[in-house]
Design a protein around this motif. Sequence first.
Motif, mmCIF file in Angstrom:
data_model
loop_
_atom_site.group_PDB
_atom_site.id
_atom_site.type_symbol
_atom_site.label_atom_id
_atom_site.label_comp_id
_atom_site.label_asym_id
_atom_site.label_seq_id
_atom_site.Cartn_x
_atom_site.Cartn_y
_atom_site.Cartn_z
ATOM 1 N N GLY A 292 34.001 48.210 45.881
ATOM 2 C CA GLY A 292 34.285 49.424 45.113
ATOM 3 C C GLY A 292 34.670 49.155 43.664
ATOM 4 O O GLY A 292 34.105 49.732 42.735
ATOM 5 N N ARG A 293 35.644 48.257 43.481
ATOM 6 C CA ARG A 293 36.092 47.949 42.109
ATOM 7 C C ARG A 293 34.945 47.449 41.255
ATOM 8 O O ARG A 293 34.739 47.891 40.126
ATOM 9 C CB ARG A 293 37.159 46.854 42.127
ATOM 10 N N GLU A 294 34.194 46.490 41.828
ATOM 11 C CA GLU A 294 33.093 45.890 41.073
ATOM 12 C C GLU A 294 32.024 46.919 40.743
ATOM 13 O O GLU A 294 31.518 46.967 39.625
ATOM 14 C CB GLU A 294 32.419 44.770 41.887
ATOM 15 N N ALA A 324 44.113 50.973 48.764
ATOM 16 C CA ALA A 324 43.761 49.560 48.564
ATOM 17 C C ALA A 324 44.939 48.815 47.944
ATOM 18 O O ALA A 324 45.699 49.377 47.153
ATOM 19 C CB ALA A 324 42.535 49.449 47.661
ATOM 20 N N CYS A 325 45.103 47.557 48.314
ATOM 21 C CA CYS A 325 46.112 46.657 47.721
ATOM 22 C C CYS A 325 47.547 47.086 47.996
ATOM 23 O O CYS A 325 48.454 46.634 47.294
ATOM 24 C CB CYS A 325 45.934 46.532 46.207
ATOM 25 N N LEU A 326 47.754 47.904 49.022
ATOM 26 C CA LEU A 326 49.090 48.448 49.265
ATOM 27 C C LEU A 326 50.123 47.341 49.458
ATOM 28 O O LEU A 326 51.275 47.476 49.045
ATOM 29 C CB LEU A 326 49.056 49.354 50.510
ATOM 30 N N ASN A 327 49.705 46.251 50.087
ATOM 31 C CA ASN A 327 50.681 45.187 50.374
ATOM 32 C C ASN A 327 50.473 43.940 49.532
ATOM 33 O O ASN A 327 51.008 42.880 49.837
ATOM 34 C CB ASN A 327 50.607 44.824 51.864
ATOM 35 N N GLU A 328 49.683 44.067 48.473
ATOM 36 C CA GLU A 328 49.435 42.898 47.614
ATOM 37 C C GLU A 328 50.458 42.868 46.490
ATOM 38 O O GLU A 328 50.727 43.889 45.864
ATOM 39 C CB GLU A 328 48.029 42.976 46.987
ATOM 40 N N THR A 329 51.018 41.704 46.235
ATOM 41 C CA THR A 329 51.959 41.613 45.115
ATOM 42 C C THR A 329 51.199 41.748 43.804
ATOM 43 O O THR A 329 49.971 41.578 43.753
ATOM 44 C CB THR A 329 52.668 40.247 45.103
ATOM 45 N N ALA A 332 49.283 38.663 43.066
ATOM 46 C CA ALA A 332 48.060 38.520 43.869
ATOM 47 C C ALA A 332 46.943 39.377 43.292
ATOM 48 O O ALA A 332 45.788 38.925 43.166
ATOM 49 C CB ALA A 332 48.333 38.911 45.320
ATOM 50 N N CYS A 333 47.251 40.623 42.926
ATOM 51 C CA CYS A 333 46.215 41.506 42.371
ATOM 52 C C CYS A 333 45.698 40.968 41.044
ATOM 53 O O CYS A 333 44.500 41.042 40.764
ATOM 54 C CB CYS A 333 46.742 42.920 42.149
ATOM 55 N N GLN A 334 46.599 40.424 40.247
ATOM 56 C CA GLN A 334 46.163 39.892 38.944
ATOM 57 C C GLN A 334 45.138 38.779 39.156
ATOM 58 O O GLN A 334 44.073 38.779 38.549
ATOM 59 C CB GLN A 334 47.385 39.394 38.166
ATOM 60 N N GLY A 335 45.461 37.852 40.080
ATOM 61 C CA GLY A 335 44.555 36.736 40.342
ATOM 62 C C GLY A 335 43.239 37.222 40.922
ATOM 63 O O GLY A 335 42.151 36.800 40.504
ATOM 64 N N CYS A 336 43.344 38.145 41.866
ATOM 65 C CA CYS A 336 42.154 38.682 42.525
ATOM 66 C C CYS A 336 41.246 39.365 41.500
ATOM 67 O O CYS A 336 40.041 39.133 41.460
ATOM 68 C CB CYS A 336 42.597 39.646 43.615
ATOM 69 N N LEU A 337 41.858 40.188 40.663
ATOM 70 C CA LEU A 337 41.053 40.950 39.699
ATOM 71 C C LEU A 337 40.435 40.046 38.641
ATOM 72 O O LEU A 337 39.259 40.216 38.287
ATOM 73 C CB LEU A 337 41.911 42.018 39.009
ATOM 74 N N ALA A 338 41.216 39.069 38.162
ATOM 75 C CA ALA A 338 40.667 38.162 37.151
ATOM 76 C C ALA A 338 39.420 37.476 37.711
ATOM 77 O O ALA A 338 38.391 37.364 37.025
ATOM 78 C CB ALA A 338 41.724 37.145 36.724
ATOM 79 N N GLY A 339 39.496 37.050 38.981
ATOM 80 C CA GLY A 339 38.354 36.397 39.621
ATOM 81 C C GLY A 339 37.163 37.332 39.731
ATOM 82 O O GLY A 339 36.021 36.969 39.421
ATOM 83 N N ARG A 340 37.433 38.557 40.151
ATOM 84 C CA ARG A 340 36.331 39.513 40.331
ATOM 85 C C ARG A 340 35.681 39.847 38.984
ATOM 86 O O ARG A 340 34.459 40.009 38.890
ATOM 87 C CB ARG A 340 36.844 40.800 40.970
ATOM 88 N N ILE A 341 36.509 39.974 37.949
ATOM 89 C CA ILE A 341 35.989 40.328 36.619
ATOM 90 C C ILE A 341 35.119 39.194 36.083
ATOM 91 O O ILE A 341 34.012 39.417 35.577
ATOM 92 C CB ILE A 341 37.172 40.656 35.676
HETATM 93 FE FE1 FES Z 1 44.673 43.855 44.493
HETATM 94 FE FE2 FES Z 1 42.347 42.413 44.775
HETATM 95 S S1 FES Z 1 44.236 42.207 45.873
HETATM 96 S S2 FES Z 1 42.869 43.896 43.298
#
Ligand code: FES
Length: 370
Positions: A292-294, A324-329, A332-341
Amino acid sequence: MPVKPETRPSFCLDHACVRAWLTERDPAVLEDLWAEADRVRQAHVGDAVHLRGLIEVSSHCIRHCLYCGLRAPSEGLERYRMTADEILACAQEAVALGYGSVVLQGGEDPGLTRDGVADIVRALKRDTPLAVTLSLGERDDEDLLAWRKAGADRYLLRFETSDPILYRRIHPNRSGVLSDRFAQLRRMRRMGYEIGSGVMVGIPGQTWDALADDILRFRELDLDMIGIGPFLPSPRTPLGDSHADAFLAEPEDQVPNDELTTLKAVALTRLACPDANIPSTTALATLDRERGRELGLMRGANVVMPNVTPLRYRIHYEIYPGKACLNETAVACQGCLAGRIQALGRTVGTGPGGRNQTHCKDLTSCDFHH
Ligand code: FES
Ligand code: 5AD
């Protein structure tokens, strides 16, 4: 003056054309829309994806919006309001993660007082380099002005639908006060805020004509920021409970709350408003956790708003279930998003990432002016 090839409009964007694109289902034809949205995004706002830290400051709300899980009558929700110190600590975390702005979002909560919010904004502007966006619902001009004077840069207030009858049905007035979000948006613009708005896709009762009008209205309002996400039914609400079918439009008119329609709305919004900041929303990521994000970012969006609310509060900010991401710190989201971007061949934006209108300043050379 000749028009630069990369900004030449090749897409008709009148009501009939926008409506036709919204209802188009042929994947081969839609490829043209995706490619054009991505091209216009690249030409006008570039490859940087700006990250805004979302702080859900209060789950109290006095309103009765028929779609929202935080509505006043919702029972069984633990309500919270973050303290100034907690908000400032979250903002410092956003700075540490490299984010250039924070969004303070909450229900319409009189407990968030004019002076209380102004103090928080002043502290944020004094102690951090962040751009500060507020998203605190329909508020008096006195509040909005005080916050602007305290240093708030931007305000988000989605109008949700441009259909006046549907709007009234899903937004009961506060007693004695007429709800007019367009008027508030115009007043905030005059106060010097960057203004953001947006809609949900697939609200029960939303027709294709209404959604096409929404997109044309974004352009008319000359919005700086535009958020578009699918409507996700919340069982706590009249639009999400077992009687919700009664609100639906005729089947051929009703907009579905699905991923494809949301992506078409995002892509068309990019064409209509080439230099706006457009997030790939959490609601879209909730509908499609894998991609979805991508897909939002590939089809017109250039912003993501990762949640930096402390986990102990976040679980109570239940606008709709299963976020989405309800339990992600936040880390964690920063790292995940940087990778996806980076995997998309894009870069993580730095700095406050305000609207850059350079492309459209010289109206004689810009055919997307509005
Ligand atoms: Fe929150 Fe991927 S874990 S954006
Ligand atoms: N589904 C999807 N989005 C929702 N919002 C509120 N309720 C829902 C729902 N049930 C969106 C509204 C609001 C924003 C903060 O969240 O568009 O403006």
